[in-house]
Design a protein around this motif. Structure first.
Motif, PDB file in Angstrom:
ATOM      1  N   ILE A 266       0.840  -1.201   0.000  1.00 58.38           N
ATOM      2  CA  ILE A 266       0.000   0.000   0.000  1.00 58.38           C
ATOM      3  C   ILE A 266       0.873   1.250   0.000  1.00 58.38           C
ATOM      4  CG2 ILE A 266      -1.700   1.317   1.326  1.00 58.38           C
ATOM      5  CD1 ILE A 266      -2.859  -1.056  -0.116  1.00 58.38           C
ATOM      6  N   ALA A 267       1.979   1.189   0.741  1.00 61.78           N
ATOM      7  CA  ALA A 267       2.884   2.345   0.772  1.00 61.78           C
ATOM      8  C   ALA A 267       3.487   2.581  -0.605  1.00 61.78           C
ATOM      9  CB  ALA A 267       3.978   2.116   1.813  1.00 61.78           C
ATOM     10  N   ARG A 268       3.921   1.508  -1.297  1.00 66.62           N
ATOM     11  CA  ARG A 268       4.484   1.651  -2.634  1.00 66.62           C
ATOM     12  C   ARG A 268       3.439   2.166  -3.627  1.00 66.62           C
ATOM     13  NH1 ARG A 268       7.435  -3.709  -4.440  1.00 66.62           N
ATOM     14  NH2 ARG A 268       7.811  -2.378  -6.258  1.00 66.62           N
ATOM     15  N   ALA A 269       2.142   1.865  -3.370  1.00 64.63           N
ATOM     16  CA  ALA A 269       1.073   2.314  -4.251  1.00 64.63           C
ATOM     17  C   ALA A 269       0.610   3.727  -3.912  1.00 64.63           C
ATOM     18  CB  ALA A 269      -0.120   1.352  -4.168  1.00 64.63           C
ATOM     19  N   GLY A 270       1.305   4.430  -3.017  1.00 69.83           N
ATOM     20  CA  GLY A 270       0.989   5.824  -2.714  1.00 69.83           C
ATOM     21  C   GLY A 270      -0.037   5.992  -1.625  1.00 69.83           C
ATOM     22  N   GLY A 271      -0.416   4.906  -0.967  1.00 69.42           N
ATOM     23  CA  GLY A 271      -1.393   4.994   0.108  1.00 69.42           C
ATOM     24  C   GLY A 271      -2.816   4.935  -0.406  1.00 69.42           C
ATOM     25  N   LEU A 272      -3.758   4.945   0.539  1.00 69.81           N
ATOM     26  CA  LEU A 272      -5.165   4.851   0.203  1.00 69.81           C
ATOM     27  C   LEU A 272      -5.740   6.212  -0.144  1.00 69.81           C
ATOM     28  CD1 LEU A 272      -6.397   2.432   3.033  1.00 69.81           C
ATOM     29  CD2 LEU A 272      -5.745   1.849   0.691  1.00 69.81           C
ATOM     30  N   LYS A 273      -6.729   6.214  -0.975  1.00 69.68           N
ATOM     31  CA  LYS A 273      -7.486   7.438  -1.257  1.00 69.68           C
ATOM     32  C   LYS A 273      -8.444   7.714  -0.122  1.00 69.68           C
ATOM     33  CE  LYS A 273      -7.443   7.051  -6.315  1.00 69.68           C
ATOM     34  NZ  LYS A 273      -8.282   6.947  -7.538  1.00 69.68           N
ATOM     35  N   SER A 274      -8.954   8.946  -0.095  1.00 68.13           N
ATOM     36  CA  SER A 274      -9.891   9.314   0.973  1.00 68.13           C
ATOM     37  C   SER A 274     -11.201   8.553   0.880  1.00 68.13           C
ATOM     38  CB  SER A 274     -10.155  10.822   0.914  1.00 68.13           C
ATOM     39  OG  SER A 274     -10.725  11.173  -0.347  1.00 68.13           O
ATOM     40  N   THR A 275     -11.511   8.048  -0.317  1.00 59.76           N
ATOM     41  CA  THR A 275     -12.778   7.326  -0.502  1.00 59.76           C
ATOM     42  C   THR A 275     -12.629   5.827  -0.271  1.00 59.76           C
ATOM     43  OG1 THR A 275     -12.277   7.168  -2.867  1.00 59.76           O
ATOM     44  CG2 THR A 275     -13.661   9.011  -2.143  1.00 59.76           C
ATOM     45  N   ALA A 276     -11.423   5.371   0.116  1.00 53.68           N
ATOM     46  CA  ALA A 276     -11.184   3.936   0.276  1.00 53.68           C
ATOM     47  C   ALA A 276     -11.920   3.395   1.495  1.00 53.68           C
ATOM     48  CB  ALA A 276      -9.686   3.666   0.390  1.00 53.68           C
ATOM     49  N   TYR A 277     -12.284   2.122   1.422  1.00 57.69           N
ATOM     50  CA  TYR A 277     -12.920   1.413   2.538  1.00 57.69           C
ATOM     51  C   TYR A 277     -12.049   0.204   2.863  1.00 57.69           C
ATOM     52  CZ  TYR A 277     -16.446  -1.091   5.285  1.00 57.69           C
ATOM     53  OH  TYR A 277     -17.111  -1.750   6.274  1.00 57.69           O
ATOM     54  N   PRO A 278     -11.043   0.356   3.718  1.00 56.01           N
ATOM     55  CA  PRO A 278     -10.073  -0.722   3.956  1.00 56.01           C
ATOM     56  C   PRO A 278     -10.695  -1.966   4.570  1.00 56.01           C
ATOM     57  CG  PRO A 278      -9.741   1.097   5.493  1.00 56.01           C
ATOM     58  CD  PRO A 278     -10.721   1.594   4.494  1.00 56.01           C
ATOM     59  N   LYS A 279     -11.794  -1.816   5.323  1.00 55.93           N
ATOM     60  CA  LYS A 279     -12.416  -3.006   5.915  1.00 55.93           C
ATOM     61  C   LYS A 279     -12.983  -3.948   4.848  1.00 55.93           C
ATOM     62  CE  LYS A 279     -13.694  -1.327  10.503  1.00 55.93           C
ATOM     63  NZ  LYS A 279     -14.825  -1.166  11.467  1.00 55.93           N
ATOM     64  N   GLY A 280     -13.276  -3.417   3.667  1.00 57.04           N
ATOM     65  CA  GLY A 280     -13.824  -4.246   2.602  1.00 57.04           C
ATOM     66  C   GLY A 280     -12.776  -4.765   1.624  1.00 57.04           C
ATOM     67  N   ALA A 281     -11.479  -4.537   1.926  1.00 60.30           N
ATOM     68  CA  ALA A 281     -10.421  -4.971   1.013  1.00 60.30           C
ATOM     69  C   ALA A 281     -10.383  -6.502   0.934  1.00 60.30           C
ATOM     70  CB  ALA A 281      -9.074  -4.427   1.469  1.00 60.30           C
ATOM     71  N   VAL A 282     -10.141  -7.001  -0.293  1.00 56.94           N
ATOM     72  CA  VAL A 282     -10.104  -8.444  -0.551  1.00 56.94           C
ATOM     73  C   VAL A 282      -8.775  -8.790  -1.208  1.00 56.94           C
ATOM     74  CG1 VAL A 282     -11.165 -10.356  -1.814  1.00 56.94           C
ATOM     75  CG2 VAL A 282     -12.608  -8.583  -0.796  1.00 56.94           C
ATOM     76  N   LEU A 283      -8.152  -9.888  -0.737  1.00 54.70           N
ATOM     77  CA  LEU A 283      -6.923 -10.391  -1.337  1.00 54.70           C
ATOM     78  C   LEU A 283      -7.224 -11.727  -2.012  1.00 54.70           C
ATOM     79  CD1 LEU A 283      -3.841 -10.091  -1.727  1.00 54.70           C
ATOM     80  CD2 LEU A 283      -3.561 -11.479   0.348  1.00 54.70           C
ATOM     81  N   LEU A 284      -7.066 -11.773  -3.334  1.00 54.46           N
ATOM     82  CA  LEU A 284      -7.275 -13.004  -4.097  1.00 54.46           C
ATOM     83  C   LEU A 284      -5.935 -13.664  -4.336  1.00 54.46           C
ATOM     84  CD1 LEU A 284      -9.901 -11.827  -6.748  1.00 54.46           C
ATOM     85  CD2 LEU A 284     -10.305 -12.999  -4.600  1.00 54.46           C
ATOM     86  N   ARG A 285      -5.856 -14.976  -4.038  1.00 52.21           N
ATOM     87  CA  ARG A 285      -4.599 -15.709  -4.134  1.00 52.21           C
ATOM     88  C   ARG A 285      -4.727 -16.824  -5.157  1.00 52.21           C
ATOM     89  NH1 ARG A 285      -1.289 -15.926   1.149  1.00 52.21           N
ATOM     90  NH2 ARG A 285      -0.712 -13.920   0.223  1.00 52.21           N
ATOM     91  N   ASN A 286      -3.729 -16.954  -6.017  1.00 55.02           N
ATOM     92  CA  ASN A 286      -3.791 -17.919  -7.122  1.00 55.02           C
ATOM     93  C   ASN A 286      -3.913 -19.348  -6.666  1.00 55.02           C
ATOM     94  OD1 ASN A 286      -3.749 -16.109  -9.219  1.00 55.02           O
ATOM     95  ND2 ASN A 286      -1.526 -16.076  -9.369  1.00 55.02           N
ATOM     96  N   ASP A 287      -3.285 -19.719  -5.545  1.00 52.41           N
ATOM     97  CA  ASP A 287      -3.339 -21.114  -5.132  1.00 52.41           C
ATOM     98  C   ASP A 287      -4.707 -21.508  -4.590  1.00 52.41           C
ATOM     99  OD1 ASP A 287      -3.341 -19.760  -2.807  1.00 52.41           O
ATOM    100  OD2 ASP A 287      -1.584 -20.731  -1.923  1.00 52.41           O
ATOM    101  N   LEU A 288      -5.610 -20.512  -4.481  1.00 51.50           N
ATOM    102  CA  LEU A 288      -6.985 -20.828  -4.090  1.00 51.50           C
ATOM    103  C   LEU A 288      -7.937 -20.770  -5.267  1.00 51.50           C
ATOM    104  CD1 LEU A 288      -7.259 -18.797  -0.765  1.00 51.50           C
ATOM    105  CD2 LEU A 288      -6.601 -21.179  -1.078  1.00 51.50           C
ATOM    106  N   LEU A 289      -7.437 -20.312  -6.420  1.00 50.82           N
ATOM    107  CA  LEU A 289      -8.285 -20.155  -7.608  1.00 50.82           C
ATOM    108  C   LEU A 289      -8.027 -21.261  -8.613  1.00 50.82           C
ATOM    109  CD1 LEU A 289      -7.901 -16.317  -8.133  1.00 50.82           C
ATOM    110  CD2 LEU A 289      -9.977 -17.483  -7.424  1.00 50.82           C
ATOM    111  N   ASN A 290      -9.060 -21.546  -9.409  1.00 54.95           N
ATOM    112  CA  ASN A 290      -8.949 -22.447 -10.571  1.00 54.95           C
ATOM    113  C   ASN A 290      -8.360 -23.805 -10.212  1.00 54.95           C
ATOM    114  OD1 ASN A 290      -9.862 -20.300 -12.141  1.00 54.95           O
ATOM    115  ND2 ASN A 290      -7.769 -19.535 -12.372  1.00 54.95           N
ATOM    116  N   ASP A 291      -8.686 -24.331  -9.080  1.00 54.08           N
ATOM    117  CA  ASP A 291      -8.206 -25.654  -8.659  1.00 54.08           C
ATOM    118  C   ASP A 291      -9.398 -26.576  -8.472  1.00 54.08           C
ATOM    119  OD1 ASP A 291      -6.733 -27.752  -7.815  1.00 54.08           O
ATOM    120  OD2 ASP A 291      -6.394 -26.994  -5.784  1.00 54.08           O
ATOM    121  N   GLY A 292     -10.009 -26.953  -9.629  1.00 50.24           N
ATOM    122  CA  GLY A 292     -11.206 -27.802  -9.562  1.00 50.24           C
ATOM    123  C   GLY A 292     -12.327 -27.027  -8.931  1.00 50.24           C
TER     124      GLY A 292
END
Length: 813
Positions: free
Chosen positions: A608-634
């Motif tokens: 997040i720091a490298r991306a310049g931080g959050l915007k004022s309109t961001a909702y961090p509680k709703g942030a989602v992290l999608l991981r490849n090892d959980l996707l497309n595995d049957g």
């Protein structure tokens, strides 16, 4: 006839009014032939709605300056345009009292039907179905000398020399032409030559120089008349047709579509003045090109197509299989001639015939000697066999020879001669070959021989018809040896083993090392071979580890390690080799996009720091992290654990309820339940997890709705209000439905986390609500047993009440 003429005239004047309604002028020298058929039909449609009477239309036509010649041309054009028998008003044109349709030759006429039976066409029917064959009479030819002059013909007379004059005269209904200053000359019924002589003899009276040759006379036919021909009998489209006077019988047949399904192609009559003038056989034209009996038609001729008498089906090994019409005198030889004769593979000794008798079928075999005497009955089906698929002197050789294939037994009676000609290949196996043949009882047998002995002349075998010789290759009788190479090479896979194959050879064959390959660890697994022992071995393979530089020349001994069949070479990956790892951040950050990680322990807060931080309109509680090892595995096996747990929570739910739950969970499949707000507040804490290759972080904008799903009265999205409880949003959805399983309710939060309802004694504690959450209320499962129990209990109560009522009534209460 009057009715037809009146109708045609009405069409003509209606056409003129249509043109007049368009505001077009018609000069007296208009070329009617330049009007297209499409324009003609358009004008007719417009003129039909004009509402003028015939007299008014005639007046308008005269006012436009049309001559009689132009009107006549328009009449003819309208006849062509209405060849289908329907005028612009939608009424049929009636010809005489026979209710026959009036038609003319049309190049755009739809092809006639090809009459078939059992997928075979009647021979000759395709003649009337070919698009590019019209059979229209050729009008661009000199006038035939035997052409008979009739009413409607136009005669052009040109005088030149001492006197100069020109006349264009039309033969009137009385058969007369009138030459100025000379008087009427009757030429109706005369052929063109006689009419020419008669006209010249009359012209001498006023042009005497004709006799001396000072004035020459040239007489030509300017425009031919239209004749009416009636087509009757077994014709595809019977009726009365308007044709050019040069039309012949074949022209009329084509216009009428030819004979119908039962019409004869060999018995077509031309009737003139009640007498049969010609009996036309279409086969004469199809087979010989003979049109001598296709006479030129005259006005009021009748063409009658009689029903066929005999038709036979002729199939098999002949050049032209079809259904043929035969005459009573035709024999099998005649039928063969009509059908084009035998094909190249025909068996000519006999022809099979199936004949239908009055009660059953009869099989007949007609020998070749009887072809000239065998006659037919209608319905006969004839079949010509093909020759046998066998040889009188064939022998076959196949395998390790340079010239395999079929040979003649007459030229190669012994095996030695055949092998010398077929020329053995270098890889031929010389210890054994086989001959497949049949014995005296025609039973297949195998006879072996020593190839080397046959070639060297020590022995020989006399060959028989249909012998098949097989020469084996040494490669056919030994296993196909291979080498496998896997791991960090450019083209891993299986390769054919060859003698003296070395390690560096197989590496080069595999395209060389990848950049990630380790040059200090190459494993070679060798199959254990011990043909002397039959005891089970505990060891699977012999493993040899070799160090080999990527530059193969630096370690000659290792590079020249000799391989054996079925070795498996494994090129290991360099443990220090690491490709760049990228992650993606999207949504409410200052610089969304892809980022390459600097090290393995880069965290959410660092990204997040490298991306310049959050915007004022961001909702961090709703942030989602999608991981490849959980996707497309049957079925997304990691996430299925939580799905199964949740389904256990709602195990009393209906199937429809579970499907809705799974749909909701699938929307968050592959997600890691992160708490971005805590990770940013406490960098390096347990919430600030490490990132992996391919991770996708999505930070949504501030969410303002709550979704209710499941057993509520009105599932919907409700506006989020801070500090409002679980029950508030249930109330906004109409409340729990009667079958709601309140105790199993749960909430799915925007970041993918899930919280269920808890219980303490008799008190329920519902989850708290945050923006973007989804409330799910399971549905109670209604079993058949419980429903029947409820019905039984109600029945018992009603029975008791009825008994009480009867007792009270009996006591008079």
């Amino acid at each position: 006839m009057k009715k037809i003429i009146n109708t045609l005239f009405c069409f003509v004047v209606l056409l003129l009014i249509a043109i007049h309604s368009y505001g077009q002028s018609l000069p007296t020298n208009i070329n009617v032939d330049q009007i297209s058929d499409a324009q003609l039909m358009q004008y007719l449609g417009l003129a039909n709605s004009s509402g003028l009477s015939s007299a008014e239309l005639e007046t308008k036509a005269r006012e436009k300056g049309l001559s009689e010649e132009q009107i006549q041309k328009l009449k003819q054009r309208i006849i062509v345009a209405n060849a289908g028998g329907t005028n612009a008003a939608g009424k049929n044109n009636i010809a005489d009292s026979n209710d026959l349709r009036t038609k003319v030759v049309s190049r755009n006429a739809k092809p006639a039907t090809i009459y078939t039976a059992n997928a075979l066409a009647v021979f000759g029917s395709e003649l009337f179905s070919t698009d590019n064959l019209t059979f229209e009479p050729n009008l661009q030819i000199p006038t035939p000398k035997n052409y008979v002059i009739g009413t409607g013909d136009k005669i052009n007379i040109d005088l030149f020399g001492y006197s100069d004059a020109a006349f264009k005269l039309q033969v009137n209904p009385e058969g007369i032409i009138r030459i100025p200053n000379l008087g009427p000359i009757k030429i109706n019924g005369l052929n063109f030559d006689d009419a020419t002589q008669k006209i010249k003899s009359k012209l001498v009276a006023i042009y005497p120089q004709i006799a001396s040759g000072k004035t020459s006379v040239q007489i030509t036919l300017g425009q031919i008349r239209t004749i009416r021909v009636t087509m009757i009998g077994e014709i595809a489209k019977p009726g009365t047709y308007s044709l050019p006077s040069l039309a012949s019988l074949v022209n009329a047949l084509y216009v009428a579509g030819g004979p119908n399904a039962i019409g004869s192609y060999r018995d077509i009559e031309l009737i003139r003045n009640g007498k049969v003038m010609a009996n036309f056989d279409l086969y004469d034209f199809l087979l010989k090109g003979d049109l001598s009996k296709s006479l030129r038609l005259e006005d009021d001729d009748i063409i009658k197509v009689n029903p066929y008498l005999n038709r036979v089906i002729f199939t098999g090994a002949i050049k032209r299989p079809a259904i043929y019409e035969v005459r009573n005198t035709d024999n099998m030889k005649d039928l063969l001639s009509v059908s084009g004769g035998f094909s190249d593979r025909a068996f000519k000794d006999f022809i099979r015939v199936v004949r239908v008798t009055h009660s059953q079928k009869e099989a007949i075999t007609v020998p070749a000697a009887a072809f000239g005497s065998f006659t037919f009955r209608s319905g006969d089906s004839c079949y010509v066999d093909a020759i046998f698929n066998r040889y009188t002197n064939r022998i076959i050789i196949d395998g390790a020879v340079y010239h395999p294939g079929v040979y003649s037994l007459s030229n190669f009676s012994s095996l030695k001669n055949l092998l010398q000609t077929a020329n053995l290949r270098e890889d031929a196996y010389l210890q054994r070959g086989i001959i497949s043949r049949r014995n005296d009882q025609y039973v297949p047998i195998i006879q072996d021989f020593n190839v080397a002995d046959i070639v060297n002349g020590k022995s020989d075998i006399i060959l028989q018809r249909e012998d098949s010789i097989k020469i084996f290759s040494v490669f056919d009788i030994k296993p196909k040896d291979s080498i496998s190479i896997i791991g960090e090479v450019n083209k891993p896979g299986d390769y054919t083993y060859t003698d003296s194959l070395q390690l560096q050879d197989i590496i080069l064959m595999a395209g060389g090392f990848k950049e990630s390959a380790s040059n200090t660890r190459i494993d070679i697994a060798r199959r254990i071979k011990d043909s002397t022992s039959e005891l089970e071995k505990q060891q699977y393979a012999i493993i040899t580890t070799i160090e080999l530089h990527k530059n193969l020349s630096e370690n000659i001994r290792a590079a020249h390690f000799t391989l054996e069949p079925f070795d498996i070479i494994t090129i290991r990956k360099n443990p220090s080799y690491q490709e760049q790892i990228t992650v993606t951040v999207e949504g409410e950050v200052m610089y969304p996009g892809q980022y390459t990680l600097e090290h393995k322990k880069e965290t959410l807060s660092a990204l997040i720091a490298r991306a310049g931080g959050l915007k004022s309109t961001a909702y961090p509680k709703g942030a989602v992290l999608l991981r490849n090892d959980l996707l497309n595995d049957g079925s997304r096996k990691v996430n299925n654990i939580s799905k199964l747990n949740l389904l256990a929570i709602s195990d009393s739910s209906s199937q429809l309820n579970k499907d809705s739950l799974l749909n909701s969970l699938n929307a968050n499949a592959g997600g890691v339940g992160i708490r971005l707000q805590e990770a940013l507040a406490q960098p390096g804490s347990a919430y600030d997890i490490y990132l992996q290759n391919g991770d996708e972080l999505s930070v949504p904008t501030t969410l303002q709705t709550i979704k209710t799903t499941g057993s509520v009265y009105i599932p919907k999205q409700v506006v989020y209000i801070k500090d409002k409880s679980f029950k508030y949003y249930i109330g906004e959805s109409g409340g729990f439905s009667p079958r709601a399983l309140k105790s199993r309710s749960f909430v799915v939060y925007a970041n993918g986390q899930i919280k269920r309802t808890h219980h303490f004694l008799m008190i329920r504690s519902y989850p708290s609500i945050e923006p973007g959450a989804e409330i799910f209320v399971p549905v109670k499962k209604v079993s058949v047993t419980s429903t029947l129990a409820e019905v039984g209990a109600i029945g018992t109560v009603l029975s008791g009440l009825a008994t009480t009522y009867l007792i009270l009534r009996s006591l008079g209460l």
